[in-house]
Every structure is written in structure tokens, then in C-alpha cells.
Design an enzyme around this catalytic site. Sequence first.
Site, PDB file in Angstrom:
ATOM      1  N   TYR A 398       0.880  -1.170   0.000  1.00 45.96           N
ATOM      2  CA  TYR A 398       0.000   0.000   0.000  1.00 45.96           C
ATOM      3  C   TYR A 398       0.919   1.222   0.000  1.00 45.96           C
ATOM      4  O   TYR A 398       1.432   1.636   1.029  1.00 45.96           O
ATOM      5  CB  TYR A 398      -0.915  -0.021   1.228  1.00 45.96           C
ATOM      6  CG  TYR A 398      -1.830   1.177   1.349  1.00 45.96           C
ATOM      7  CD1 TYR A 398      -2.458   1.718   0.233  1.00 45.96           C
ATOM      8  CD2 TYR A 398      -2.089   1.751   2.593  1.00 45.96           C
ATOM      9  CE1 TYR A 398      -3.297   2.806   0.345  1.00 45.96           C
ATOM     10  CE2 TYR A 398      -2.939   2.839   2.719  1.00 45.96           C
ATOM     11  CZ  TYR A 398      -3.546   3.366   1.591  1.00 45.96           C
ATOM     12  OH  TYR A 398      -4.385   4.452   1.708  1.00 45.96           O
ATOM     13  N   HIS A 536     -12.371   1.184  -3.900  1.00 49.35           N
ATOM     14  CA  HIS A 536     -11.591   0.433  -4.876  1.00 49.35           C
ATOM     15  C   HIS A 536     -12.344  -0.862  -5.186  1.00 49.35           C
ATOM     16  O   HIS A 536     -13.214  -1.296  -4.427  1.00 49.35           O
ATOM     17  CB  HIS A 536     -10.216   0.049  -4.325  1.00 49.35           C
ATOM     18  CG  HIS A 536      -9.287   1.196  -4.115  1.00 49.35           C
ATOM     19  ND1 HIS A 536      -8.168   1.417  -4.883  1.00 49.35           N
ATOM     20  CD2 HIS A 536      -9.300   2.193  -3.181  1.00 49.35           C
ATOM     21  CE1 HIS A 536      -7.528   2.488  -4.452  1.00 49.35           C
ATOM     22  NE2 HIS A 536      -8.198   2.979  -3.416  1.00 49.35           N
TER      23      HIS A 536
END
Length: 545
Positions: A398, A536
Site C-alpha cells: 500500500y 476500490h
Amino acid sequence: MKQLLQFVSTTSINLTSFAVFRKHLSATILVCSTVKAMGSKRSLSNSLKPISSFVEGKKDVELKGLEANPGSKKHVIEENDVNMYSVEIERLRNDPTIVEAMTVQELRKTLKRFRVPAKGRKDDLLSALKSFMDSSMCGEQDSHIREEQGLLISADNTSVEAETKRVLNEDHVENVNETSEIFELNQGKKRLKQSESERKTVKVAIKKKISPKSNGDADFKPSRANRKVSSDVVSIVTESGEISTATIETEPWTVLAHKKPQKGWIAYNPKTMRSPPLDKDSKFVKILSWNVNGLRALLKSEGFSALQLAQREDFDILCLQETKLQEKDIEEIKQRLIDGYDNSFWTCSISKLGYSGTAIISRIKPLSVRYGLGISDHDSEGRLVTAEFETFYLICGYIPNSGDGLKRLSYRVTQWDPSLSNYLKELEKSKPVILTGDLNCAHEEIDIYNPAGNKRSAGFTDEERKSFATNFLSRGFVDTFRRQHPGVIGYTYWGYRHGGRKNNRGWRLDYFLVSESIADKVHDSYILPDVNGSDHCPIGLIVKS
């Protein structure tokens, strides 16, 4: 007599002004309602419901203020209240620091003043307030609204024509009935009008391969057991589908949505662009990756089932980003894992609790696991998990967002990206590498709906795009989706504002990057835009062993 004429003239002017004001306000309400109807589909968001409630309530109040009820003499609109209301909104919009600095109590008080239900945590309240302020300005954003709505149903039917061209190239077209939808200018406000008789419909014969053991549902892929019989798939079933308004509403990702589309670009459709199943003798690994934007909230979401997702996609490994978990939450989450996925590895942020966080969940036991980059300056936010398997390293990452005002841009491009790149190259010395996750960069203009308007937005700055190319692509890592689909628009992230997901105005921020040495072993690199629950959507990779 002269005084009487003056009175009649004055009264006529006032009545005319009032009629114009009433018509103008009604148009504003219609535009606001249109924007609301095209809002985000996020099932988790508490911020969207208050906006909807407010717009509906506001509409009722305003209409009541303009229309006389039976038996009533007159309804008066208090101009001072409206002005104070507008001034307050403008003040907050012009100085976002005021909103950010508000306490939970202040946020709730402000939202209630605007008749927006104030529920949830501070993040939810902030999101509700910001979204409300955006929606309240819809009357001043006619050209913007027209542009965005026009992408779905435009005066020249650009979107549907692009889809028609793709269909003509790939499938047999039985019938094309073309008509036009138009925008009508009314009192300076653009209204979208679409009559049932004028809907553009393209009937398409879609080729679908199904297994004898499947139910023919194109949305669900064969399970692990069905993989053994995939070689028996010999029948091709032709079905009739329609690209219509209903399809646009339920499958917006199939519509070409881009501010500056180039010739040859088409929209991504997983139903027609996924690679066919491998035969029974093939050995492969199927990996899914998803920024869940809060795992606990996702698991509580109505309509989401981790079991159904696992059954549908039959993945071997699941990589998660932005879990927002703390160390104390891990054991409880592990107890809720689906049978068969007995290997899970989690890392959490220790510098800021309930922030970031990544995980790898697998039914294949890895040979080894590492956390972070091994650099203390980068490893306090729980952004990286590495699992070593027999034939490759898998890194779930991430990548830091450059943040509001690009405060972390320098850190991102001069420290984090080079450090991660060097780490990948070091691993690559022993075996190929797969990097997946939210990499927080839309690399090319095809990867973002509005490139011109986001030149200085985190995730699309020239510095980030150059860093992405320099540290990853130029060092031998392949963007698998872009290699497989060079001219395809496929987004993986949609903002909550302005109905991003519903209108397919998104970004491609999630990737599978692989070492060049195994790029040819990639059977499929795909996106699952129909899976909701986060801002997402999941992405997938199938690699042959």
C-alpha cells in the site's frame, strides 16, 4: 389614477420576478436531484444517505415555500435565512481548514443546521459535510454537470458509438437502432431528458464459454473442482444482450468514460475480455488484490459476503490493503477466515492507529514471510507484506499517498519509491517478483478519467508518474493489465463525490507488476469492477506455474 397605474406596474414586476425566481429555483432543484441520482453506490458510506435525505428534504421545504396551500394567504421566503445559509457554505468551502479542525460535536451541529443527518465517526461526518457542500453548489456547475452526464448519454452518442464499434469488431451485431438523447437548456440550467422511445439500444450476440457443471452465469468462474473439467468445454452458447440505459446503470464500467479519449480506446468489460479458463492439465496460481478501505466495516457491509467472493473467484491468495486494523484486532479477524485459507499474515500501522495496514491470506503455505522494507523510516505504517512461494515472491503493498497539498510528494518519490524498487531488485536475484496492491499512481492518461484536471492531484503528478516509470517499469517490471489491454480503459478506484463509480469516472491505481522473466506466464490480468464495498474494486492475476 396615476398612483393606481404605478401600483399595478410595481405589482406586475414583483409577480414576474417571483415567477422567474420560482422557476429558477425549481430548475436548481431538478439539477440537484439529477446529481443525487447519479451518486456513489458505496454500500458502506454513511455520508451518502444524509446527502440524499437533505436534498429531498430541501426540495420539499423549498416547494412548500413557493406553493400556497389551500386556505393559506401567502408564504414568504425569508431572504435573510437563505443568505446566511449560503454564506456559511461559502465560508466553509473557501477555507477547508475550518472543516478539518472541527470536533465531532461541531461537525454534528453543523450538519444538523444544514438538515443533514449526523451519524458515524469523524471521517463519516467530514465526508458527509464535504459531499453536501459539493452538492449544494450544483446550481453553479452546469457545464461540469453537462460534461459528466454527457459521457453516459451525450448529444452525439459518443459513448454508445464507441461501445458499438467494439461490439462490431468482436461480436455479431443483429440490429442497431440508433436515436439520440439531448440536453435541453431551460432557464440557464441543463436538464437531461431521455424518453423511453428514444433510448439507444444495441442488440449483441455475445459468445460465452460455459462448463457443463456451471449454470452459465458469466459473472461466476468455475470453481477449483470445475477446473478439472474445463477441457470439456466445447460448446459455445450465443445469447442476446443489450447495451441500453439499464446496462449503463448496472454496468457503468462498460461505457467509455474519459474526458479526452484517444482513437482506438475502448472500455473494459470483464465479461468479454477475460481470458478463457486453462485446461485441466495446467498448473497455475490465482491471486486477488483489493484495497478494502477498512476491513471491519467491509465485513459488516450488507450485500458483501467473503464466502461468496471466494466461491465465485476461487482465488488461491488474497492480498488486502488499507485494512485499518490494529494489532489487537488480528486474532479476532483470523477466527473469521474462510475454511481452507489457513495462512494469513498481517501488518498494522503503529505510528497512527487504525490507519493503512496490509495482509496476505493464502491457502498455499509460503516458504517464508517478511514485513516491511527493513528500513525503520518506512516500516511504521504497516504498508508491506512479502510472502515467498516456490516459484516467486509476492509483495502486497500500500504505497504512501502524496496527501492533501502534496505534503508527502517528496518523501514518496525520493525515498519510498527508490527504496521499494531496490528491495524488489534484491529479491529478484533469487526468484521472480510479483508486486500487487494500491500503488497510488495512475501512470498514463488512459488510467484516469480527467487527466487535465488532475495534473497536481496526488496520484497523477508528473513527479509520481515519472517515479513509477523510473523505479518500476524501467527496471524490468511489467504492468500486466496494460500489456494485456494496451488500449483499454479500466478503472479500479472511484471517488465518492460526484457519483464517480456510477458514472465510471475513476482512476487505475491498483496493479500487478511482475518481473519480466515471468511476464509471459501471465494468463490473465483483470479487474472486477462489479464488486462493491470499497472505493476500490478487486483486481486479479492468473500465473501459470
